[in-house]
Design a protein around this motif. Structure first.
Motif, mmCIF file in Angstrom:
data_model
loop_
_atom_site.group_PDB
_atom_site.id
_atom_site.type_symbol
_atom_site.label_atom_id
_atom_site.label_comp_id
_atom_site.label_asym_id
_atom_site.label_seq_id
_atom_site.Cartn_x
_atom_site.Cartn_y
_atom_site.Cartn_z
ATOM 1 N N GLU A 1 0.828 -1.208 0.000
ATOM 2 C CA GLU A 1 0.000 0.000 0.000
ATOM 3 C C GLU A 1 0.866 1.264 0.000
ATOM 4 O O GLU A 1 0.575 2.227 -0.715
ATOM 5 C CB GLU A 1 -0.928 -0.013 1.212
ATOM 6 N N ALA A 2 1.939 1.254 0.788
ATOM 7 C CA ALA A 2 2.838 2.415 0.816
ATOM 8 C C ALA A 2 3.499 2.617 -0.545
ATOM 9 O O ALA A 2 3.596 3.750 -1.032
ATOM 10 C CB ALA A 2 3.888 2.247 1.911
ATOM 11 N N SER B 1 1.044 3.966 -3.072
ATOM 12 C CA SER B 1 0.690 5.357 -2.775
ATOM 13 C C SER B 1 1.893 6.282 -2.817
ATOM 14 O O SER B 1 1.775 7.476 -2.512
ATOM 15 C CB SER B 1 0.045 5.441 -1.384
ATOM 16 N N ARG C 1 4.457 6.418 -0.794
ATOM 17 C CA ARG C 1 4.702 6.936 0.548
ATOM 18 C C ARG C 1 5.897 6.220 1.170
ATOM 19 O O ARG C 1 6.180 5.069 0.884
ATOM 20 C CB ARG C 1 3.474 6.743 1.446
ATOM 21 N N GLN D 1 -7.532 -3.139 6.898
ATOM 22 C CA GLN D 1 -7.363 -2.315 5.699
ATOM 23 C C GLN D 1 -7.542 -0.841 6.017
ATOM 24 O O GLN D 1 -6.800 0.004 5.512
ATOM 25 C CB GLN D 1 -8.335 -2.755 4.598
ATOM 26 N N ARG E 1 -6.895 0.574 8.845
ATOM 27 C CA ARG E 1 -5.707 0.998 9.583
ATOM 28 C C ARG E 1 -4.505 1.144 8.661
ATOM 29 O O ARG E 1 -3.706 2.063 8.828
ATOM 30 C CB ARG E 1 -5.425 0.025 10.727
ATOM 31 N N SER F 1 -4.663 2.038 5.557
ATOM 32 C CA SER F 1 -4.917 3.302 4.853
ATOM 33 C C SER F 1 -4.570 4.504 5.723
ATOM 34 O O SER F 1 -3.984 5.476 5.246
ATOM 35 C CB SER F 1 -6.378 3.378 4.412
ATOM 36 N N ALA F 2 -4.913 4.436 7.003
ATOM 37 C CA ALA F 2 -4.608 5.549 7.920
ATOM 38 C C ALA F 2 -3.100 5.716 8.103
ATOM 39 O O ALA F 2 -2.590 6.846 8.095
ATOM 40 C CB ALA F 2 -5.288 5.311 9.269
ATOM 41 N N VAL G 1 -0.666 4.732 6.034
ATOM 42 C CA VAL G 1 -0.060 5.185 4.772
ATOM 43 C C VAL G 1 -0.378 6.659 4.515
ATOM 44 O O VAL G 1 0.502 7.420 4.083
ATOM 45 C CB VAL G 1 -0.504 4.281 3.602
ATOM 46 N N ALA G 2 -1.588 7.074 4.811
ATOM 47 C CA ALA G 2 -1.962 8.479 4.592
ATOM 48 C C ALA G 2 -1.124 9.430 5.447
ATOM 49 O O ALA G 2 -0.886 10.573 5.061
ATOM 50 C CB ALA G 2 -3.446 8.677 4.884
ATOM 51 N N ALA G 3 -0.658 8.959 6.600
ATOM 52 C CA ALA G 3 0.141 9.809 7.490
ATOM 53 C C ALA G 3 1.614 9.863 7.102
ATOM 54 O O ALA G 3 2.361 10.670 7.651
ATOM 55 C CB ALA G 3 0.004 9.309 8.928
ATOM 56 N N PRO H 1 5.505 11.678 1.385
ATOM 57 C CA PRO H 1 5.722 11.095 0.055
ATOM 58 C C PRO H 1 7.192 10.758 -0.179
ATOM 59 O O PRO H 1 8.093 11.349 0.422
ATOM 60 C CB PRO H 1 5.267 12.200 -0.900
#
Length: 160
Positions: free
Chosen positions: A97-98, A101, A103, A130, A132, A134-135, A137-139, A142
């Motif tokens: 996921e990272a 994205s 990240r 999933q 968690r 996403s949370a 990775v969003a934090a 980049p």
């Protein structure tokens, strides 16, 4: 004594497994390999111990149980480890996921990474896991590609 990579202050109590005395820590050791050996300095003694960490407890078993001569129910000492902390294993779903994205997981320091992995491991369903991921990775900041040199290597820098 072998080279010491880390020394940890520890407290615990003298317990028994059958007739064998053992030293039970008040706080479980985390992030360290189990079934390895260390040296425990306690009550002016140096004991060679095997470190056994189970789900919710860490027990130090002396190589020679007769060396436990201190009678105090609780004790305080220093555990010398010839090995350092075990690097955390990154779950493939989090790494994927990272990467997708763009990240930077490696921007997290050790404490932040342990916190994020604990948060993720405590998910009770696939949907919660999933969410968690996403949370987390969003934090993350980049990933930025190094422009100097043009060698395609990537470097992570905290975004501002």
């Amino acid at each position: 004594m072998p080279r010491t990579a880390q020394s940890l202050p520890v407290t615990g109590f003298v317990g028994r497994h059958g007739s064998t005395p053992q030293l039970v820590l008040h706080e479980r050791l985390t992030g360290r390999d189990t079934f390895l050996t260390g040296i425990l300095e306690v009550a002016q003694h140096r004991l060679q111990v095997r470190i056994i960490t189970l789900d919710d407890v860490t027990v130090l078993r002396p190589a020679d149980a007769s060396e436990i001569t201190f009678a105090d129910v609780t004790w305080t000492g220093v555990l010398h480890l010839p090995h350092g902390a075990r690097p955390p294993q990154l779950p493939t779903d989090l790494m994927h996921e990272a990467a997708m994205s763009n990240r930077a997981l490696d921007a997290l320091d050790n404490a932040e990474l342990r916190y994020a992995l604990t948060f993720l491991e405590e998910a009770t369903t696939a949907d919660i896991r999933q969410a968690r991921i996403s949370a987390i990775v969003a934090a993350l900041p980049p990933v930025e590609t190094l422009s100097a040199g043009g060698d395609g290597r990537q470097s992570t820098k905290r975004g501002v």
